[in-house]
Design a protein around this motif. Sequence first.
Motif, PDB file in Angstrom:
ATOM      1  N   ILE A 128       0.832  -1.237   0.171  1.00 24.20           N
ATOM      2  CA  ILE A 128       0.103   0.016   0.204  1.00 24.20           C
ATOM      3  C   ILE A 128       0.857   1.140  -0.114  1.00 24.20           C
ATOM      4  O   ILE A 128       0.491   2.207  -0.889  1.00 24.20           O
ATOM      5  N   ILE A 129       1.809   1.314   0.919  1.00 24.38           N
ATOM      6  CA  ILE A 129       2.883   2.370   0.839  1.00 24.38           C
ATOM      7  C   ILE A 129       3.567   2.552  -0.525  1.00 24.38           C
ATOM      8  O   ILE A 129       3.617   3.505  -0.854  1.00 24.38           O
ATOM      9  N   SER A 130       3.978   1.349  -1.030  1.00 27.23           N
ATOM     10  CA  SER A 130       4.746   1.361  -2.309  1.00 27.23           C
ATOM     11  C   SER A 130       3.900   2.417  -3.585  1.00 27.23           C
ATOM     12  O   SER A 130       4.320   2.669  -4.499  1.00 27.23           O
ATOM     13  N   LEU A 131       2.472   2.390  -3.511  1.00 28.41           N
ATOM     14  CA  LEU A 131       1.619   3.104  -4.321  1.00 28.41           C
ATOM     15  C   LEU A 131       2.000   4.676  -4.387  1.00 28.41           C
ATOM     16  O   LEU A 131       1.751   5.108  -5.219  1.00 28.41           O
ATOM     17  N   LYS A 132       2.405   4.964  -3.277  1.00 23.72           N
ATOM     18  CA  LYS A 132       2.767   6.580  -3.019  1.00 23.72           C
ATOM     19  C   LYS A 132       4.069   6.647  -3.896  1.00 23.72           C
ATOM     20  O   LYS A 132       4.247   7.756  -4.220  1.00 23.72           O
ATOM     21  N   VAL A 133       5.015   5.628  -3.748  1.00 19.63           N
ATOM     22  CA  VAL A 133       6.237   5.841  -4.627  1.00 19.63           C
ATOM     23  C   VAL A 133       6.134   5.818  -6.148  1.00 19.63           C
ATOM     24  O   VAL A 133       6.413   6.738  -6.834  1.00 19.63           O
ATOM     25  N   SER A 134       5.165   4.733  -6.540  1.00 16.25           N
ATOM     26  CA  SER A 134       4.831   4.936  -8.182  1.00 16.25           C
ATOM     27  C   SER A 134       3.330   4.057  -8.029  1.00 16.25           C
ATOM     28  O   SER A 134       3.394   2.878  -7.571  1.00 16.25           O
ATOM     29  N   ILE A 135       2.421   4.450  -8.888  1.00 20.97           N
ATOM     30  CA  ILE A 135       1.319   3.615  -9.054  1.00 20.97           C
ATOM     31  C   ILE A 135       1.628   2.375  -9.785  1.00 20.97           C
ATOM     32  O   ILE A 135       0.778   1.363  -9.725  1.00 20.97           O
ATOM     33  N   LYS A 136       2.529   2.277 -10.322  1.00 22.43           N
ATOM     34  CA  LYS A 136       3.174   1.153 -11.029  1.00 22.43           C
ATOM     35  C   LYS A 136       3.287  -0.067 -10.156  1.00 22.43           C
ATOM     36  O   LYS A 136       3.110  -1.132 -10.554  1.00 22.43           O
ATOM     37  N   ASN A 137       3.540   0.225  -8.997  1.00 23.19           N
ATOM     38  CA  ASN A 137       3.809  -0.786  -8.159  1.00 23.19           C
ATOM     39  C   ASN A 137       2.429  -1.685  -7.667  1.00 23.19           C
ATOM     40  O   ASN A 137       2.507  -2.748  -7.074  1.00 23.19           O
ATOM     41  N   ILE A 138       1.427  -1.215  -8.404  1.00 26.62           N
ATOM     42  CA  ILE A 138       0.155  -2.041  -8.221  1.00 26.62           C
ATOM     43  C   ILE A 138       0.283  -3.308  -8.892  1.00 26.62           C
ATOM     44  O   ILE A 138      -0.536  -4.468  -8.541  1.00 26.62           O
ATOM     45  N   ARG A 139       1.281  -3.403  -9.860  1.00 31.00           N
ATOM     46  CA  ARG A 139       1.637  -4.777 -10.477  1.00 31.00           C
ATOM     47  C   ARG A 139       1.811  -5.819  -9.586  1.00 31.00           C
ATOM     48  O   ARG A 139       1.449  -7.142 -10.076  1.00 31.00           O
ATOM     49  N   ILE A 140       2.197  -5.723  -8.238  1.00 35.34           N
ATOM     50  CA  ILE A 140       2.616  -6.797  -7.393  1.00 35.34           C
ATOM     51  C   ILE A 140       1.104  -7.669  -7.159  1.00 35.34           C
ATOM     52  O   ILE A 140       1.340  -8.830  -6.763  1.00 35.34           O
ATOM     53  N   PHE A 141       0.133  -6.874  -7.030  1.00 29.76           N
ATOM     54  CA  PHE A 141      -1.129  -7.547  -6.786  1.00 29.76           C
ATOM     55  C   PHE A 141      -1.470  -8.538  -7.917  1.00 29.76           C
ATOM     56  O   PHE A 141      -2.133  -9.563  -7.767  1.00 29.76           O
ATOM     57  N   GLY A 142      -1.033  -8.035  -9.215  1.00 26.41           N
ATOM     58  CA  GLY A 142      -1.390  -9.026 -10.537  1.00 26.41           C
ATOM     59  C   GLY A 142      -0.458 -10.134 -10.217  1.00 26.41           C
ATOM     60  O   GLY A 142      -0.528 -11.323 -10.574  1.00 26.41           O
ATOM     61  N   ILE A 143       0.864  -9.927  -9.921  1.00 27.55           N
ATOM     62  CA  ILE A 143       2.103 -11.031  -9.478  1.00 27.55           C
ATOM     63  C   ILE A 143       1.569 -11.991  -8.719  1.00 27.55           C
ATOM     64  O   ILE A 143       2.029 -13.099  -8.450  1.00 27.55           O
ATOM     65  N   ALA A 144       1.034 -11.391  -7.722  1.00 27.77           N
ATOM     66  CA  ALA A 144       0.562 -12.379  -6.598  1.00 27.77           C
ATOM     67  C   ALA A 144      -0.452 -13.624  -7.132  1.00 27.77           C
ATOM     68  O   ALA A 144      -0.280 -14.517  -6.495  1.00 27.77           O
ATOM     69  N   PHE A 145      -1.069 -13.309  -8.034  1.00 29.84           N
ATOM     70  CA  PHE A 145      -1.718 -14.646  -8.781  1.00 29.84           C
ATOM     71  C   PHE A 145      -0.835 -15.677  -9.167  1.00 29.84           C
ATOM     72  O   PHE A 145      -0.937 -16.766  -8.963  1.00 29.84           O
ATOM     73  N   LEU A 146       0.455 -15.102  -9.847  1.00 28.21           N
ATOM     74  CA  LEU A 146       1.591 -16.109 -10.460  1.00 28.21           C
ATOM     75  C   LEU A 146       2.170 -16.634  -8.974  1.00 28.21           C
ATOM     76  O   LEU A 146       2.486 -17.894  -9.070  1.00 28.21           O
ATOM     77  N   ILE A 147       2.240 -15.916  -8.040  1.00 29.57           N
ATOM     78  CA  ILE A 147       2.826 -16.287  -6.906  1.00 29.57           C
ATOM     79  C   ILE A 147       2.073 -17.373  -5.976  1.00 29.57           C
ATOM     80  O   ILE A 147       2.409 -18.516  -5.812  1.00 29.57           O
ATOM     81  N   PHE A 148       0.597 -17.285  -6.110  1.00 29.94           N
ATOM     82  CA  PHE A 148      -0.209 -18.204  -5.500  1.00 29.94           C
ATOM     83  C   PHE A 148      -0.193 -19.510  -6.380  1.00 29.94           C
ATOM     84  O   PHE A 148      -0.183 -20.573  -5.680  1.00 29.94           O
ATOM     85  N   SER A 149      -0.222 -19.116  -7.809  1.00 27.16           N
ATOM     86  CA  SER A 149       0.000 -20.269  -8.393  1.00 27.16           C
ATOM     87  C   SER A 149       1.352 -21.196  -8.184  1.00 27.16           C
ATOM     88  O   SER A 149       1.113 -22.731  -8.043  1.00 27.16           O
ATOM     89  N   THR A 150       2.291 -20.607  -8.066  1.00 25.00           N
ATOM     90  CA  THR A 150       3.538 -21.132  -7.648  1.00 25.00           C
ATOM     91  C   THR A 150       3.449 -21.932  -6.461  1.00 25.00           C
ATOM     92  O   THR A 150       4.003 -23.139  -6.058  1.00 25.00           O
ATOM     93  N   LEU A 151       2.761 -21.501  -5.434  1.00 29.02           N
ATOM     94  CA  LEU A 151       2.526 -22.130  -4.386  1.00 29.02           C
ATOM     95  C   LEU A 151       1.661 -23.394  -4.481  1.00 29.02           C
ATOM     96  O   LEU A 151       2.058 -24.519  -3.693  1.00 29.02           O
ATOM     97  N   LEU A 152       0.749 -23.379  -5.307  1.00 23.76           N
ATOM     98  CA  LEU A 152      -0.061 -24.499  -5.350  1.00 23.76           C
ATOM     99  C   LEU A 152       0.843 -25.461  -6.259  1.00 23.76           C
ATOM    100  O   LEU A 152       0.748 -26.798  -5.798  1.00 23.76           O
ATOM    101  N   PHE A 153       1.539 -25.298  -7.011  1.00 23.83           N
ATOM    102  CA  PHE A 153       2.419 -26.165  -7.679  1.00 23.83           C
ATOM    103  C   PHE A 153       3.442 -26.808  -6.712  1.00 23.83           C
ATOM    104  O   PHE A 153       3.555 -28.072  -6.814  1.00 23.83           O
ATOM    105  N   ILE A 154       4.182 -26.128  -6.055  1.00 26.22           N
ATOM    106  CA  ILE A 154       4.898 -26.799  -4.823  1.00 26.22           C
ATOM    107  C   ILE A 154       3.924 -27.490  -3.896  1.00 26.22           C
ATOM    108  O   ILE A 154       4.619 -28.584  -3.598  1.00 26.22           O
TER     109      ILE A 154
END
Length: 371
Positions: free
Chosen positions: A187-213
Motif C-alpha cells: 500500500i505504501i509503495s503506491l505512494k512511490v509509484s502507481i506502477k507498483n500495483i503490479r505486485i497484486f497482479g503478480i500475486a496470482f502467479l505467486i499463489f499458482s507457484t505455491l499450489l505447484f509446490i
Amino acid sequence: MKIIKYITLALVIFNLPSIGLFAYGGGVGGMLSYGTIFMLAVYYALEKKTTPNWWIIVIALLYFIIGSLQFYGAPMVFMMELIKYFIFVIAGYELTKHVSITELYAFFIIGALSVGVEAMSFTNDYGRYAGFYLNANVAGFICIYGYSSIYGLKNGTLKLFGQFVFTLMGLLTFSRTFIVIWLLLNIISLKVSIKNIRIFGIAFLIFSTLLFIDQVVGLNNPRFEQLKNIVSSENKVSSEEISEDSRTETWAKFYDQILEAPIVGNGYGTFSGKINSMGVHNTYLMIIGEAGIIPFLLFLVYIARLFFKSFIYFKPAPHLIMQTISLAVFLLANHNFFTFYYMTFAAMWIQYQIYKLDNGEEQEEEKLIET
C-alpha cells in the motif's frame, strides 16, 4: 577487503553459526560463532575507523548490565555473550557503512531462496519452512526486510525479481506477521509509484507457484489450507482459526512479571527463554521484562527516531521507512534482537543510511548492476 567483507556478511546474514550448531553440534556451531566475531574483528582492524554506534552501545550496555543484576545462570556464558555482542556492534557498524543497497539485496535474496530450497528438497512435520534460519518466523523477517530493500534499487528487473522471490519465499514461511507487513508495504509503495500495483497482479502467479509446490512436495500446513479456503471461498475460515496460537496470548503470560519488577526487570534470560523454557516472543517486552523501564524507553526512542527520520526521507529513500516498519513490527513477534546478529545489523544499516542523508551525502550509485 572485499573477500573479508563478503565472508563476514555470509556468516552473519546466512545464520551459519546456528546452522552449524543444528546440523553438526556445538563444536562446529561454536567454531562458526567465534569465527564470525574473529572475521568482524579482522575487518574492523583493517578498515578505517569512524564514529561508533552510540545508540546501540548505550542501549545494550543498560540492557546487559541491569539484566545481569538478577542473572543466576553461568557467569562465563553471560560474559561471552556480552563480549561477542559488543564486538559485533562496534565492528559490525563499520561493516554496514560499506554495504551497498545492491549487496544487501543480494545477500538477503540468497537467504530467502534457502527457504524454497528447503521446501523443495526436505520435508518436515510442521509444514513451514525456514531455510538457513531454522525458525519460520525469523525467515519471514529476512524475506520482508529483503522485500523492503527492493524499493532502494534503480534496476527494474532486480525489483521485479525481488518482488516475486521475497513474496513467494515469505509465503512459504507461513508467517502471519510477514503477510500483514507485506500488505502494508505494498500500500505504501503506491505512494512511490502507481506502477507498483503490479505486485497484486503478480500475486496470482505467486499463489499458482505455491499450489505447484504443494502438488510436488505437499506443504501440509493448516495455514496454507486456510489461505486456499479464503481464496476459493469453498469453506469458511473462522477468526478463531486464523488467530490460533497468536502472539498476544504468549505476551499475556508475562504481563504479571513485568508489573512485579518494572524498574530493574526480572534478570537476563528470564523473558528470552534462556532461563525459562518459553520466551516472550517480543523484543520490547523482553527488554522491559529483563532489564526494566530505562533501556526499554531508550530502545523505544531509538526505534521512533528511525521511524521519524526515515519518514522525512521518504521521497529520496522510500526503502528506509519500509525497512524500519519491517524491523519494528517483526520485533513485536521476536525476542532475539541481541542474539540474532542479522536483526541488529538490519537496524544499524538503516541507521547509517539515515546518517548519510542527514549529512547531505548522496546515496551510493550501483555502477555495475543498476542503471
